[in-house]
Design a protein around this motif. Structure first.
Motif: not given
Length: 68
Positions: A9, A31, A33, A52-56
């Motif tokens: 983290c 998902i 948040i 807020c962001s998400l990556w693959n």
């Protein structure tokens, strides 16, 4: 994460906590948040959540620092 037993983290671009517990999630289909659902109850974040962001893909420590 680097593997099923490697998670870190980050807070403000700096590694703040690690965990090596083996986890194999199944049945993931949504998902949330700012929401925690556990033991039949639901808690929501008390405040604002920004950027807020998400990556693959797994980001490197350098990429995380650059984003911070």
């Amino acid at each position: 994460s680097e593997s099923a037993t490697s998670r870190t983290c980050y807070a403000n671009g700096v590694a703040s906590a690690t965990d090596t517990t083996s986890v194999v999630p199944s049945g993931l289909n949504n998902i949330s948040i700012g929401r925690l659902e556990a033991l039949g109850g639901v808690d929501h974040a008390d405040g604002a959540i920004a950027e807020c962001s998400l990556w693959n893909v797994a980001l490197t420590a350098g990429e995380i620092m650059a984003l911070a």
